[in-house]
Design a protein around this motif. Structure first.
Motif, mmCIF file in Angstrom:
data_model
loop_
_atom_site.group_PDB
_atom_site.id
_atom_site.type_symbol
_atom_site.label_atom_id
_atom_site.label_comp_id
_atom_site.label_asym_id
_atom_site.label_seq_id
_atom_site.Cartn_x
_atom_site.Cartn_y
_atom_site.Cartn_z
ATOM 1 N N ASP A 236 0.873 -1.173 0.000
ATOM 2 C CA ASP A 236 0.000 0.000 0.000
ATOM 3 C C ASP A 236 0.911 1.224 0.000
ATOM 4 O OD1 ASP A 236 -2.025 1.808 0.153
ATOM 5 O OD2 ASP A 236 -2.542 1.423 2.240
ATOM 6 N N ALA A 237 1.446 1.553 -1.188
ATOM 7 C CA ALA A 237 2.470 2.589 -1.286
ATOM 8 C C ALA A 237 1.972 3.945 -0.821
ATOM 9 C CB ALA A 237 2.983 2.673 -2.727
ATOM 10 N N ASP A 238 0.684 4.269 -1.087
ATOM 11 C CA ASP A 238 0.187 5.594 -0.731
ATOM 12 C C ASP A 238 -0.494 5.637 0.636
ATOM 13 O OD1 ASP A 238 -2.087 4.185 -1.348
ATOM 14 O OD2 ASP A 238 -2.594 5.362 -3.131
ATOM 15 N N LYS A 239 -0.481 4.488 1.348
ATOM 16 C CA LYS A 239 -1.007 4.432 2.721
ATOM 17 C C LYS A 239 -2.474 4.879 2.808
ATOM 18 C CE LYS A 239 3.221 3.403 3.877
ATOM 19 N NZ LYS A 239 3.606 1.994 4.113
ATOM 20 N N ASP A 240 -3.266 4.516 1.801
ATOM 21 C CA ASP A 240 -4.678 4.907 1.840
ATOM 22 C C ASP A 240 -5.587 3.747 2.198
ATOM 23 O OD1 ASP A 240 -4.494 3.380 -0.424
ATOM 24 O OD2 ASP A 240 -5.252 4.906 -1.812
ATOM 25 N N GLU A 241 -4.974 2.653 2.725
ATOM 26 C CA GLU A 241 -5.684 1.456 3.163
ATOM 27 C C GLU A 241 -6.364 0.726 2.015
ATOM 28 O OE1 GLU A 241 -8.263 2.418 6.398
ATOM 29 O OE2 GLU A 241 -6.619 3.074 7.707
ATOM 30 N N THR A 242 -5.931 1.021 0.792
ATOM 31 C CA THR A 242 -6.382 0.266 -0.370
ATOM 32 C C THR A 242 -5.175 -0.443 -0.947
ATOM 33 O OG1 THR A 242 -8.099 1.902 -0.884
ATOM 34 C CG2 THR A 242 -7.485 0.375 -2.640
ATOM 35 N N PRO A 243 -5.111 -1.803 -0.911
ATOM 36 C CA PRO A 243 -3.921 -2.506 -1.401
ATOM 37 C C PRO A 243 -3.587 -2.111 -2.834
ATOM 38 C CG PRO A 243 -5.422 -4.018 -0.293
ATOM 39 C CD PRO A 243 -6.162 -2.738 -0.444
ATOM 40 N N ASP A 244 -2.284 -2.084 -3.129
ATOM 41 C CA ASP A 244 -1.845 -1.660 -4.449
ATOM 42 C C ASP A 244 -2.457 -2.479 -5.567
ATOM 43 O OD1 ASP A 244 -0.323 0.232 -3.239
ATOM 44 O OD2 ASP A 244 1.627 -0.715 -3.606
ATOM 45 N N GLU A 245 -2.724 -3.760 -5.295
ATOM 46 C CA GLU A 245 -3.238 -4.615 -6.366
ATOM 47 C C GLU A 245 -4.655 -4.241 -6.777
ATOM 48 O OE1 GLU A 245 -4.687 -8.284 -3.450
ATOM 49 O OE2 GLU A 245 -2.917 -8.505 -4.719
ATOM 50 N N THR A 246 -5.395 -3.518 -5.912
ATOM 51 C CA THR A 246 -6.736 -3.061 -6.281
ATOM 52 C C THR A 246 -6.821 -1.544 -6.334
ATOM 53 O OG1 THR A 246 -7.448 -3.144 -3.952
ATOM 54 C CG2 THR A 246 -7.799 -5.127 -5.290
ATOM 55 N N ASP A 247 -5.718 -0.876 -6.114
ATOM 56 C CA ASP A 247 -5.680 0.586 -6.078
ATOM 57 C C ASP A 247 -5.389 1.106 -7.483
ATOM 58 O OD1 ASP A 247 -5.272 3.289 -5.554
ATOM 59 O OD2 ASP A 247 -4.249 2.906 -3.648
ATOM 60 N N ASP B 255 -13.928 4.284 -1.888
ATOM 61 C CA ASP B 255 -15.067 4.364 -2.803
ATOM 62 C C ASP B 255 -14.715 5.054 -4.113
ATOM 63 O OD1 ASP B 255 -14.743 6.937 -1.916
ATOM 64 O OD2 ASP B 255 -16.713 7.127 -0.970
ATOM 65 N N ASN B 256 -13.481 5.588 -4.203
ATOM 66 C CA ASN B 256 -12.999 6.157 -5.459
ATOM 67 C C ASN B 256 -11.873 5.306 -6.019
ATOM 68 O OD1 ASN B 256 -13.340 8.222 -7.434
ATOM 69 N ND2 ASN B 256 -11.493 9.264 -6.678
ATOM 70 N N ARG B 257 -11.877 3.979 -5.682
ATOM 71 C CA ARG B 257 -10.875 2.999 -6.130
ATOM 72 C C ARG B 257 -9.450 3.402 -5.727
ATOM 73 N NH1 ARG B 257 -11.939 2.034 -12.363
ATOM 74 N NH2 ARG B 257 -11.716 4.311 -12.282
ATOM 75 N N GLY B 258 -9.340 4.064 -4.580
ATOM 76 C CA GLY B 258 -8.036 4.446 -4.064
ATOM 77 C C GLY B 258 -7.453 5.686 -4.696
ATOM 78 N N CYS B 259 -8.218 6.344 -5.550
ATOM 79 C CA CYS B 259 -7.724 7.559 -6.193
ATOM 80 C C CYS B 259 -8.240 8.798 -5.468
ATOM 81 C CB CYS B 259 -8.175 7.608 -7.656
ATOM 82 S SG CYS B 259 -7.399 6.352 -8.696
ATOM 83 N N PRO B 260 -7.454 9.863 -5.473
ATOM 84 C CA PRO B 260 -7.935 11.095 -4.824
ATOM 85 C C PRO B 260 -9.044 11.733 -5.640
ATOM 86 C CG PRO B 260 -5.855 11.491 -5.944
ATOM 87 C CD PRO B 260 -6.105 10.011 -6.033
ATOM 88 N N VAL B 261 -9.875 12.543 -4.924
ATOM 89 C CA VAL B 261 -10.896 13.323 -5.617
ATOM 90 C C VAL B 261 -10.164 14.400 -6.407
ATOM 91 C CG1 VAL B 261 -12.921 14.807 -5.352
ATOM 92 C CG2 VAL B 261 -12.600 12.857 -3.815
ATOM 93 N N ARG B 262 -10.343 14.434 -7.696
ATOM 94 C CA ARG B 262 -9.511 15.235 -8.561
ATOM 95 C C ARG B 262 -9.854 16.729 -8.547
ATOM 96 N NH1 ARG B 262 -4.957 12.513 -9.195
ATOM 97 N NH2 ARG B 262 -5.278 10.444 -10.109
#
Length: 603
Positions: A384-395, A405-412
């Motif tokens: 979890d490189a970005d430490k957002d509690e979403t594993p990298d394999e699904t981020d 709820d945004n698939r590990g991506c920030p609100v743009r």
């Protein structure tokens, strides 16, 4: 042999015709009899240069004992006389590489024993048995180096022989410097090296029998050499062929010289060589032998396609240097041994059944043997490189933190102003693109936004850059830069500001201080293409720094200013006219956005 007979019979007749006054000295002219030339660096061959140089900083020092048999013969009345029947010399050689393309060398021969036939009645006394030979200093420059992609080793060399030898021992040419330029080329072929060299020897032309046959001469000559040497072992072999082509009426000659070398330890090498000579040129023996040792950086470096000498038992080496060895003696070669320093099992690629991270998977099956992880993930932890509690394999954005709820991506675009948050200077407040997403501000309430207001703290006219009508602004704010309505002047070819530039720079300081939203201003100085590029770059750097220091003296914080001298690299006009060159000599003020990278460093 016909040439030798003519030469020597002419010499015998000259002896018979010399006056009694000549009996007290040798009738033979003074010249350097020795033909043995060492290769001081000896990376490839002991005798022939292969275009190679020592590694930078390495030094090699050699001592050689040498014996030559019948290097000078005389045919008299049908009888062959050994004028110099045997000759023993010691050779000291040294080489040093101060640069990766330069090697300097030195060879000093010393005669310590000689025998021969004396023909005193005809005016000939045997040469001296002791004396210094001709010292030779050489400078070798590497032009090409073979690498893993191919090519050859190519070098040129200039040898200079000093007139310091003993003339009575036939160990020196007449009082004159000798020049010996060479070109040499070589190549590695796996466990073999091959090389050739072509040289020219410049020395005085002398007649050996001037009273009878002036055509019997020694003098300038071409020298040729070729060598083949093995590599990659402590015990190495080499074969040398050396020859000369006279540029006078002197006869030619050639020698075949095989040799052997043994690396005792990394700083000492022993070697020996023997060979036979063909031809009657003075100095070419019937056979010669030599033996010696080299000290210093005696281990040859590993060339392209070669195995390393250090892989021999008893020599220090690294595991990477010797991929075909079995360092831990477990039956698995270093190149495929996953644990080359520890004995292991062949089935486990040289490793033992260990579980270093205690995650239940043995190391040879664990893709991350030093980090505990899940068996389903080959023993590696979930990343979890970005430490957002979403594993990298699904981020979908593994390097940018964002909600699940945004698939590990920030609100743009949080403020919905059409500018992504990572480019929006005010991500929570809507603003135009030209304001980098921040709302317009107008501190003096004059209807001119601060971003283009040259008098941000004083109400003014929009047609006058936001300044009052009685004030003439000298700075205009545009996107990404401050435009000067004037020019910054320096003393010619100097970095000292002229006083007539102060009013303009005072305006620059005022604008910067009134606009804290400009986090960094790059003061860029430029010039025309007259002069040297490096000198122009240094001068413009100094001018930019002078402007920066002036602005700091007017109250601008130092951390908001950066000086950058560009020299002649960024013209805005032609350098072919005086007006164009004047336009290119300028100072610019670039606004660096707070979200962009820092300005480039001076070049």
């Amino acid at each position: 042999m016909k040439r030798r007979e003519l030469l020597h019979r002419g010499f015998a007749l000259a002896l018979a015709l010399t006056s009694s006054a000549a009996v007290a000295q040798s009738a033979f002219p003074s010249f350097e009899l020795e033909r043995l030339e060492l290769n001081p660096g000896a990376e490839g061959s002991l005798l022939v240069g292969m275009g190679e140089l020592l590694p930078v900083g390495d030094m090699r020092f050699s001592v050689v004992a040498h014996y030559a048999h019948n290097p000078l013969m005389l045919e008299m009345d049908g009888q062959s006389l050994s004028i110099v029947g045997s000759r023993a010399t010691a050779h000291v050689a040294a080489a040093y590489a101060p640069l990766d393309w330069l090697q300097v060398g030195l060879q000093v021969p010393a005669l310590y024993q000689a025998t021969g036939t004396e023909v005193e009645a005809e005016g000939y006394l045997r040469p001296s048995s002791f004396g210094l030979g001709t010292p030779v200093v050489s400078v070798r420059a590497g032009l090409l180096t073979q690498d893993d992609q191919g090519g050859v080793d190519l070098a040129v060399e200039l040898g200079v022989g000093m007139p310091l030898g003993n003339a009575s021992a036939l160990a020196s040419d007449p009082d004159q410097w000798r020049l010996a330029p060479k070109v040499m080329v070589g190549r590695h072929f796996g466990f073999l090296r091959a090389g050739v060299e072509l040289g020219f020897l410049q020395r005085p032309t002398q007649a050996l029998t001037p009273r009878v046959d002036p055509d019997d001469q020694i003098g300038n000559e071409l020298r040729l050499g070729a060598a083949l040497a093995t590599t990659g072992r402590r015990l190495r072999w080499e074969l040398n062929v050396r020859g000369m082509v006279p540029l006078t009426s002197q006869p030619g000659a050639a020698e075949l010289l095989p040799g052997v070398r043994y690396l005792v330890n990394p700083t000492f090498e022993m070697f020996a060589m023997a060979g036979v000579g063909v031809g009657s040129a003075p100095g070419t023996p019937l056979f010669r032998v030599m033996a010696g040792g080299a000290f210093g950086d005696a281990t040859p470096r590993r060339g392209p396609g070669e195995s390393s000498v250090n892989c021999e038992p008893g020599l220090p080496h690294t595991i990477e240097e010797c991929p075909d060895m079995d360092e831990d003696h477990d039956g698995v070669r270093n190149s495929v041994d996953r644990c080359p320093s520890e004995p292991g099992d062949i089935a486990r690629s040289g490793c033992t059944a260990k579980d270093t991270d205690s995650d239940g998977l043995e190391d040879m099956l664990d893709a991350c043997p030093f980090e505990p992880g899940l068996a389903a993930n080959q023993g590696c932890p979930l990343r979890d490189a970005d430490k957002d509690e979403t594993p990298d394999e699904t981020d979908s954005c593994p390097n940018d933190a964002g909600p699940a709820d945004n698939r590990g991506c920030p609100v743009r675009d949080a403020d919905k102003d059409g500018i992504d948050n990572d480019k929006d200077a005010c991500p929570n407040e809507a603003g135009p693109v030209e304001r980098n997403g921040c709302p317009e501000s107008d501190a003096d309430k004059d209807g001119v936004p601060n971003r283009i207001d040259s008098c941000a703290n004083e109400p003014g006219d929009p047609k006058n850059q936001g300044c009052p009508g009685h004030v003439q602004p000298l700075v205009e704010i545009r996107p990404g830069r401050l435009v000067l309505l004037g020019k910054v002047f320096f003393e010619p070819s100097q970095a000292r500001l002229l006083s007539r530039s102060h009013e303009l720079l005072d305006w620059v300081a005022r604008v910067i201080k009134e606009h804290p939203e400009m986090p960094l201003i790059v003061v860029g100085a430029h010039t025309d293409d007259r002069g040297f590029p490096d000198a122009n770059r240094r001068m413009t750097q100094a001018r930019a720094e002078a402007v920066r220091q002036y602005l700091i003296s007017k109250g601008v914080p130092a951390e908001r200013l950066q000086a950058q001298g560009y020299g002649q690299d960024r013209p805005i006009d032609t350098n072919a006219t005086s007006i164009g060159r004047e336009n290119n000599r300028r100072v610019e003020f670039i606004i660096v956005d707070s979200q962009s990278d820092k300005a480039e460093s001076p070049r």
